[in-house]
Design an enzyme around this catalytic site. Structure first.
Site, PDB file in Angstrom:
ATOM      1  CD  GLU A 127      -4.324  -7.914   0.999  1.00 35.12           C
ATOM      2  OE1 GLU A 127      -5.742  -7.464   1.377  1.00 35.12           O
ATOM      3  OE2 GLU A 127      -3.066  -7.883   1.419  1.00 35.12           O
ATOM      4  CG  ASN A 186      -0.643  -7.312  -2.115  1.00 36.25           C
ATOM      5  OD1 ASN A 186      -0.677  -6.937  -3.184  1.00 36.25           O
ATOM      6  ND2 ASN A 186      -1.085  -6.645  -0.664  1.00 36.25           N
ATOM      7  CG  HIS A 225      -9.464  -5.738  -0.055  1.00 33.48           C
ATOM      8  ND1 HIS A 225      -9.783  -7.285   0.926  1.00 33.48           N
ATOM      9  CD2 HIS A 225      -8.046  -5.742   0.114  1.00 33.48           C
ATOM     10  CE1 HIS A 225      -8.891  -7.867   1.342  1.00 33.48           C
ATOM     11  NE2 HIS A 225      -7.909  -6.759   0.809  1.00 33.48           N
ATOM     12  CD  GLU A 277      -2.596  -1.292   2.194  1.00 32.33           C
ATOM     13  OE1 GLU A 277      -2.407  -0.810   2.988  1.00 32.33           O
ATOM     14  OE2 GLU A 277      -3.476  -2.460   1.821  1.00 32.33           O
ATOM     15  CG  ASP A 309     -12.702  -9.025   1.047  1.00 31.03           C
ATOM     16  OD1 ASP A 309     -13.184  -8.195   0.468  1.00 31.03           O
ATOM     17  OD2 ASP A 309     -12.647  -9.110   2.027  1.00 31.03           O
TER      18      ASP A 309
HETATM   19  C1  XIL Z   1      -6.112  -7.051   7.695  1.00 29.91           C
HETATM   20  C2  XIL Z   1      -6.692  -8.036   8.189  1.00 29.91           C
HETATM   21  O1  XIL Z   1      -7.270  -9.492   8.097  1.00 29.91           O
HETATM   22  C3  XIL Z   1      -7.272  -7.690   9.871  1.00 29.91           C
HETATM   23  O2  XIL Z   1      -7.340  -9.101  11.143  1.00 29.91           O
HETATM   24  C4  XIL Z   1      -6.260  -7.274  10.788  1.00 29.91           C
HETATM   25  O3  XIL Z   1      -7.402  -6.478  11.437  1.00 29.91           O
HETATM   26  C5  XIL Z   1      -6.074  -5.465   9.984  1.00 29.91           C
HETATM   27  O4  XIL Z   1      -5.475  -6.334   8.877  1.00 29.91           O
HETATM   28  N1  XIL Z   1      -4.941  -5.029   3.083  1.00 29.91           N
HETATM   29  C6  XIL Z   1      -3.849  -5.500   3.543  1.00 29.91           C
HETATM   30  C7  XIL Z   1      -4.045  -6.482   4.435  1.00 29.91           C
HETATM   31  O5  XIL Z   1      -3.174  -5.792   3.249  1.00 29.91           O
HETATM   32  O6  XIL Z   1      -3.192  -7.039   5.322  1.00 29.91           O
HETATM   33  C8  XIL Z   1      -5.096  -6.220   5.734  1.00 29.91           C
HETATM   34  O7  XIL Z   1      -5.941  -7.436   6.441  1.00 29.91           O
HETATM   35  C9  XIL Z   1      -6.561  -6.145   4.637  1.00 29.91           C
HETATM   36  C10 XIL Z   1      -6.563  -4.716   3.523  1.00 29.91           C
END
Ligand code: XIL
Length: 478
Positions: free
Chosen positions: A282, A218, A254, A177, A284
């Protein structure tokens, strides 16, 4: 890269794992899977063959992964992870705040557990993440740094963590990020103390620590073509031109239901054309809760589309879902009113999204995909006395089409008799029982369930039924 261990064949036969009413599990073949405790992985069932995502993905030349929580890697959770996925990412256990909460004091227990689990299950590991503005220990985020002192701390951290797992990590999210939404650099402690060069320095330190790992940058909201992804594109281009070791770009993904970027595939392709790999890291797809069947059906199409976009570009290495079950998803904690973002429900039952992934990976089930009437049954004796008992049965529609009117049938293994029922009409002939809907609960939407109860009599033994059919189609049951 690493040796693979045997995949747990018995788990594969057990197909998707349905949460068991453990005390009622029938005997018979149990899993040989080390992580599955007694009664947790489930015996062989007469289930319709469920797709196995890791096998389907491998046949297509990609991996399918999930983020995991190390402390949950046993029982049903661990069994599904081992059965379905061939890459795992620790959700939190490799973050700086987890591994080095105070300077020079390391805690590797969670990270070790994930890597050990992966090796025992023939899975790749995505290391996540070495340099990120979030989930940092206070001593890093609140330290007063010069470029030189923070650079040393940062590269020491990379050397310690990537070095510890050298040769055991397939992909590292080295930097996470780094951009703002407008494509400018995020003003993290690394950016402000060290400047733009912190990314190249992190990548070089990671390459030195673990030469075999593929090194990724990432980020989120970089799935489609936009200002942020273009900034990432320009970064990768410039790193490549300078000979900085960068192997891939991670698109977190996400996503929000209904908002899969139409330029996803084109965006993956433009990164590939720069000469780097791409991964969906990641995934979802969140929706307002509680989900409707229409939302779950749309989510299926969107999981399918995202998986398909990766498959369509040769350099897209794989897809990782950010938690495979709604009970282990970060979404409800962070996005108020949203949830249901993963391919399995909170009870480890596959949602339509799971079948969407499988379909994208080429799975078909003889044209009825998934089979009409696909169902999962849990049968639980709630109380039992000298000759009587009370039981509750839940039948869940695991297909993507609505059930309109149902008859659930089973056969008693031990001479039981139904005496009284509620929320369904039960009839018995010999050992054969049929439970018909009670009218008001005749419709079961995809992903929804109907529950009914009854009193019965027993003598000698009160063994649970082993097989159920819904409108003539076999259901899965623990
Ligand atoms: C999230 C985890 O899933 C949670 O359990 C934690 O509280 C916060 O982080 N982007 C990322 C991940 O790169 O590391 C994050 O994971 C979600 C957003």
């Amino acid at each position: 890269m690493r040796g693979t261990s045997m995949k747990p064949q018995s788990l594969r036969r057990a197909a998707s794992v349905i949460l068991a009413a453990a005390s009622l599990l029938i005997g018979g073949a149990t899993s040989g899977h080390a992580a599955a405790g007694p009664g947790q992985a489930g015996p062989d069932r007469q289930a319709a063959a469920e797709p196995v995502l890791r096998d389907l993905a491998a046949a297509k030349g990609i991996y399918y992964g999930t983020a995991v929580t190390a402390s949950k890697l046993s029982g049903t959770y661990g069994a599904v992870v081992g059965e379905q996925f061939d890459s795992i990412t620790p959700g939190n256990e490799m973050k700086w705040g987890s591994v080095e909460p105070t300077r020079g004091t390391y805690n590797w227990s969670g990270a070790d557990a994930v890597v050990d689990y992966a090796e025992a299950h023939g899975q790749k590991v995505r290391g996540h993440t070495l340099v990120w503005h979030s989930q940092l220990p206070d001593w890093v985020s609140n330290g007063s740094w010069t470029a030189g002192t923070l650079r040393t701390v940062m590269t020491d951290h990379i050397a310690a963590e990537a070095g510890r797992y050298k040769g055991r990590i397939d992909h590292w999210d080295v930097v996470n990020e780094p951009f703002n939404e407008d494509g400018t650099r995020r003003q993290s402690v690394f950016q402000t103390a060290i400047g733009d060069s912190y990314i190249a320095e992190s990548l070089r330190a990671a390459r030195a620590a673990d030469p075999a790992a593929k090194l990724y940058v990432n980020d989120y909201n970089v799935e489609g073509v936009n200002a942020k992804s273009t900034a990432l594109y320009n970064l990768v281009k410039s790193l490549k031109e300078q000979g900085v070791p960068i192997d891939g770009v991670g698109l977190q993904a996400h996503l929000i239901l209904g908002q899969v970027p139409s330029t996803l595939q084109a965006n993956i392709q433009r990164f590939a054309d720069l000469g780097v790999d791409v991964a969906i890291t990641e995934l979802d797809i969140r929706m307002t809760t509680p989900p409707t069947s229409a939302q779950l059906t749309q989510q299926k199409a969107e999981y399918k589309a995202v998986t398909g976009a990766c498959l369509a570009v040769a350099r897209c290495e794989g897809v990782t879902v950010w938690g495979f079950t709604d009970s282990d998803s970060w979404i409800p904690d962070v996005f108020t009113g949203y949830g249901a973002a993963t391919p399995y429900d909170e009870n480890f039952r596959p949602k339509p999204a799971y079948y969407g992934i499988a379909e994208a990976l080429g799975w078909t089930d003889g044209g009825t995909n998934p089979p009409t009437g696909a169902c999962a049954v849990t049968y639980a004796v709630q109380s039992q006395w000298n000759t009587g008992f009370t039981a509750q049965v839940t039948v869940r529609n695991t297909s993507t089409t609505a059930v309109n009117g149902w008859k659930l049938a089973w056969s008693w293994p031990a001479g039981q008799r139904v005496t009284q029922a509620w929320n369904a009409t039960l009839t018995q002939s010999g050992a054969a029982v049929t439970a018909a809907d009670a009218g008001y609960n005749a419709a079961i939407a995809p992903g929804a369930s109907a529950t009914f109860g009854f009193n019965g009599s027993w003598s000698g033994g009160n063994t649970a039924p082993t097989a159920f059919t819904l409108n003539g189609t076999a259901c899965t049951s623990p």
